[in-house]
Design a protein around this motif. Structure first.
Motif, short mmCIF file in Angstrom:
data_model
loop_
_atom_site.label_atom_id
_atom_site.label_comp_id
_atom_site.label_asym_id
_atom_site.label_seq_id
_atom_site.Cartn_x
_atom_site.Cartn_y
_atom_site.Cartn_z
N ALA A 8 0.83 -1.22 0.00
CA ALA A 8 0.00 0.00 0.00
C ALA A 8 0.85 1.26 0.00
CB ALA A 8 -0.93 -0.01 1.21
N ASP A 9 1.94 1.26 0.79
CA ASP A 9 2.77 2.46 0.90
C ASP A 9 3.48 2.78 -0.40
OD1 ASP A 9 1.99 2.77 3.50
OD2 ASP A 9 3.91 2.19 4.39
N LEU A 10 3.85 1.76 -1.16
CA LEU A 10 4.58 2.02 -2.40
C LEU A 10 3.65 2.42 -3.53
CD1 LEU A 10 7.53 2.07 -3.08
CD2 LEU A 10 7.38 -0.27 -3.91
N GLY A 11 2.37 2.02 -3.44
CA GLY A 11 1.39 2.45 -4.43
C GLY A 11 1.67 1.98 -5.84
N LEU A 12 2.09 0.72 -6.01
CA LEU A 12 2.44 0.22 -7.33
C LEU A 12 1.23 0.09 -8.25
CD1 LEU A 12 5.13 -2.52 -6.61
CD2 LEU A 12 5.47 -0.20 -7.47
N ASP A 13 0.03 -0.01 -7.64
CA ASP A 13 -1.16 -0.15 -8.49
C ASP A 13 -1.36 1.08 -9.37
OD1 ASP A 13 -1.65 1.39 -6.24
OD2 ASP A 13 -3.73 0.73 -6.03
N THR A 14 -0.86 2.23 -8.90
CA THR A 14 -0.98 3.44 -9.72
C THR A 14 -0.07 3.39 -10.94
OG1 THR A 14 0.73 4.61 -8.46
CG2 THR A 14 -1.54 4.80 -7.67
N ARG A 15 0.90 2.46 -10.92
CA ARG A 15 1.81 2.27 -12.06
C ARG A 15 1.44 1.05 -12.88
NH1 ARG A 15 7.65 3.00 -9.00
NH2 ARG A 15 6.80 3.87 -7.09
N GLY A 16 0.30 0.46 -12.56
CA GLY A 16 -0.15 -0.69 -13.33
C GLY A 16 0.47 -2.00 -12.89
N ILE A 17 1.12 -2.03 -11.73
CA ILE A 17 1.73 -3.26 -11.23
C ILE A 17 0.87 -3.80 -10.08
CG2 ILE A 17 3.79 -4.27 -10.18
CD1 ILE A 17 5.41 -1.98 -11.38
N LYS A 18 0.36 -5.00 -10.27
CA LYS A 18 -0.49 -5.63 -9.26
C LYS A 18 0.33 -6.57 -8.38
CE LYS A 18 -4.13 -3.63 -10.94
NZ LYS A 18 -4.76 -2.51 -10.19
N VAL A 19 0.03 -6.56 -7.09
CA VAL A 19 0.74 -7.41 -6.14
C VAL A 19 -0.29 -8.14 -5.28
CG1 VAL A 19 2.43 -7.51 -4.28
CG2 VAL A 19 2.64 -5.75 -6.05
N GLU A 20 -0.10 -9.44 -5.12
CA GLU A 20 -0.94 -10.25 -4.23
C GLU A 20 -0.08 -10.81 -3.10
OE1 GLU A 20 -3.10 -13.29 -6.20
OE2 GLU A 20 -4.14 -11.93 -7.58
N ILE A 21 -0.65 -10.81 -1.90
CA ILE A 21 0.03 -11.38 -0.74
C ILE A 21 -0.70 -12.67 -0.34
CG2 ILE A 21 0.70 -11.06 1.66
CD1 ILE A 21 2.19 -9.20 -0.23
N LEU A 22 0.04 -13.77 -0.30
CA LEU A 22 -0.48 -15.05 0.13
C LEU A 22 0.08 -15.38 1.50
CD1 LEU A 22 -0.39 -15.02 -3.10
CD2 LEU A 22 -0.42 -17.51 -2.97
N GLN A 23 -0.49 -16.37 2.17
CA GLN A 23 0.03 -16.75 3.47
C GLN A 23 -0.15 -18.25 3.69
OE1 GLN A 23 -3.03 -14.30 5.62
NE2 GLN A 23 -3.17 -16.12 6.93
N ALA A 24 0.75 -18.84 4.47
CA ALA A 24 0.65 -20.25 4.81
C ALA A 24 1.46 -20.53 6.07
CB ALA A 24 1.15 -21.13 3.66
N ASP A 25 1.07 -21.59 6.76
CA ASP A 25 1.67 -21.98 8.04
C ASP A 25 2.66 -23.11 7.81
OD1 ASP A 25 2.24 -22.76 10.62
OD2 ASP A 25 0.14 -22.82 11.29
N HIS A 26 3.94 -22.86 8.12
CA HIS A 26 4.94 -23.92 7.94
C HIS A 26 4.99 -24.89 9.11
CE1 HIS A 26 7.33 -21.63 10.75
NE2 HIS A 26 7.65 -20.69 9.89
N GLN A 27 4.23 -24.59 10.18
CA GLN A 27 4.11 -25.46 11.36
C GLN A 27 5.46 -25.76 12.01
OE1 GLN A 27 1.63 -28.94 10.45
NE2 GLN A 27 0.70 -27.80 8.77
N ASN A 28 6.46 -24.95 11.74
CA ASN A 28 7.81 -25.16 12.27
C ASN A 28 8.38 -26.52 11.88
OD1 ASN A 28 8.42 -22.68 13.89
ND2 ASN A 28 6.51 -23.28 14.88
N LYS A 29 8.01 -26.98 10.68
CA LYS A 29 8.50 -28.24 10.15
C LYS A 29 9.11 -27.98 8.78
CE LYS A 29 4.89 -30.88 12.53
NZ LYS A 29 3.69 -31.73 12.36
N ALA A 30 10.38 -28.35 8.62
CA ALA A 30 11.08 -28.06 7.37
C ALA A 30 10.44 -28.74 6.18
CB ALA A 30 12.55 -28.47 7.49
N ASP A 31 9.95 -29.98 6.34
CA ASP A 31 9.35 -30.66 5.20
C ASP A 31 8.02 -30.03 4.80
OD1 ASP A 31 8.15 -31.56 7.53
OD2 ASP A 31 8.21 -33.69 7.01
N VAL A 32 7.25 -29.56 5.79
CA VAL A 32 6.00 -28.87 5.48
C VAL A 32 6.28 -27.56 4.76
CG1 VAL A 32 3.95 -27.75 6.45
CG2 VAL A 32 4.71 -29.96 7.35
N GLY A 33 7.20 -26.78 5.30
CA GLY A 33 7.55 -25.50 4.67
C GLY A 33 8.08 -25.68 3.26
#
Length: 413
Positions: free
Chosen positions: A64-89
């Motif tokens: 939001a602070d960088l405002g890239l959408d005004t330059r036509g650049i779209k950004v999506e933020i995803l999230q996931a839980d690695h459960q503190n396990k290297a194989d899951v992450g």
């Protein structure tokens, strides 16, 4: 490091449909590409408050602070839980890179997970914005051209807090250490810092991670050592539980409890009566200056029960600088090569409201000042989250390991 089996990765992949990672969407012909950044963190375990939802808020604030959408650049933020396990992450990261069009992964607040994901990112030519893990090997012998390391590391924490303790006369140590790569590295680095400053280590004990809630047997061993300092090579809920139980056992009346890595949310969970006088370091504090207060003002309403700590600030700062490099390089070129983005990030000076001006070195280490704080007494606090007194500041050039001492292949070449 844990070995990753085919069965383990298949099991990890089976958990992925429940995650918030989205399937890749077809792009309209001629449209600007959508950048995808995955926040891979602890959303359900002992590090949830030090990372988790607040890191997602801070990543989105950077967009939001960088405002890239005004330059036509779209950004999506995803999230996931690695459960503190290297194989899951690792399984999550592989799906994100191979199927979901993710360009960069940030946070990764578990050193074992971060090391595994770093190798995969190098193989896939993606980017890791490591704002959460602490292991200094990420910019040492295990550095890669696709990873940058923000916020703090074990070398910094060991040297800032360990040396300060020895200088104050608290020169004999006993370690309570989380039994995985983060804890081991933190103990090793602190041992070297303490001995280099003229102190001594009388012993230590390692506790199983994750899953330890009862620290009584470990605290009895610490008490028996008669060390002046009981150093907690821990983080998150482990630090909180250990500190509370140490007070119940009476250790805090006879021995100094030292948090090698601690966060303001840990102090909030302990409460000032239990935490007062604790010495710790963070590279960010919301009330440090006008810029840090301005940053808090933009995110506080989005995370009112867990104000940002240094790790959350690191996620904001790393994502912001990554997006600046993407804008400078061009989104199509950035998506084509993560290595090229990291090279551009290193060529550009850093500056943001959390850390101010800074530098990103050739080994991938982001450097900025480190601050030594003492936790206030209850009567000194002016209100919620007003917990720290600034004891001193270590300049950026001194706070982190000299680049020539890390054995990073990128520096030797």
């Amino acid at each position: 490091m844990r070995m990753f089996t085919r069965r383990g990765l298949m099991a990890a992949s089976a958990t992925l449909p429940a995650l918030s990672a989205l399937p890749a969407r077809p792009r309209a012909q001629g449209a600007a590409p959508t950048l995808r950044i995955g926040v891979l963190a602890d959303f359900s375990g002992p590090y949830r408050d030090t990372s988790g939802p607040t890191s997602v808020v801070c990543a989105r604030q950077a967009v939001a602070d960088l405002g890239l959408d005004t330059r036509g650049i779209k950004v999506e933020i995803l999230q996931a839980d690695h459960q503190n396990k290297a194989d899951v992450g690792l399984g999550i990261a592989r799906r994100w890179f191979d199927q979901d069009g993710v360009d960069a992964i940030t946070e990764v607040n578990n050193s074992a997970v971060a090391l595994a994901v770093a190798n995969l990112a190098q193989e896939k030519d993606k980017v890791v914005l490591a704002s959460g893990p602490a292991s200094a090997v990420l910019t040492g012998e295990r550095c890669t051209s696709n990873l940058v390391h923000w916020t703090y590391d074990t070398w910094m924490c060991a040297n800032v807090v360990g040396k300060a303790s020895v200088r104050a006369g608290n020169d004999s140590f006993f370690f309570l250490t989380a039994d995985y790569s983060f804890g081991h590295q933190l103990e090793r680095d602190t041992t070297a810092a303490v001995q280099g400053a003229g102190g001594k280590v009388l012993g230590g004990v390692r506790f199983p991670f994750p899953g330890t809630a009862d620290f009584s047997s470990f605290l009895v061993q610490a008490q028996s050592s008669r060390a002046k300092v009981v150093a907690m090579a821990t983080a998150g809920a482990d630090t909180v539980n250990c500190m509370k139980q140490a007070q119940e056992f009476g250790l805090t009346r006879r021995q100094k409890m030292l948090a090698l890595i601690a966060f303001i949310c840990d102090i909030h969970a302990m409460g000032l009566p239990a935490a007062q006088g604790l010495l710790l370091n963070e590279t960010f504090y919301w009330d440090l200056n006008d810029r840090t207060r301005a940053f808090l003002g933009r995110v506080r309403d989005k995370t009112p029960t867990n104000w940002p700590n240094q790790e959350h600030a690191g996620t904001y700062s790393a994502v912001l600088h990554y997006l600046k490099a993407v804008a400078d390089l061009g989104p199509a070129a950035a998506r084509a090569s993560g290595r090229a983005v990291v090279e551009r990030m290193k060529a550009m000076p850093t500056d943001d409201d959390c850390f101010g001006p800074g530098t990103l070195r050739a080994d991938g280490r982001k450097i900025h000042p480190a601050h030594l704080f003492e936790v206030k007494r209850p009567e000194e606090s002016r209100g919620p989250w007003d917990y720290y007194k600034l004891v001193g500041t270590v300049p950026a050039a001194e706070a982190f390991r000299p680049m020539g001492e890390g054995n990073c292949p990128l520096v030797r070449s």
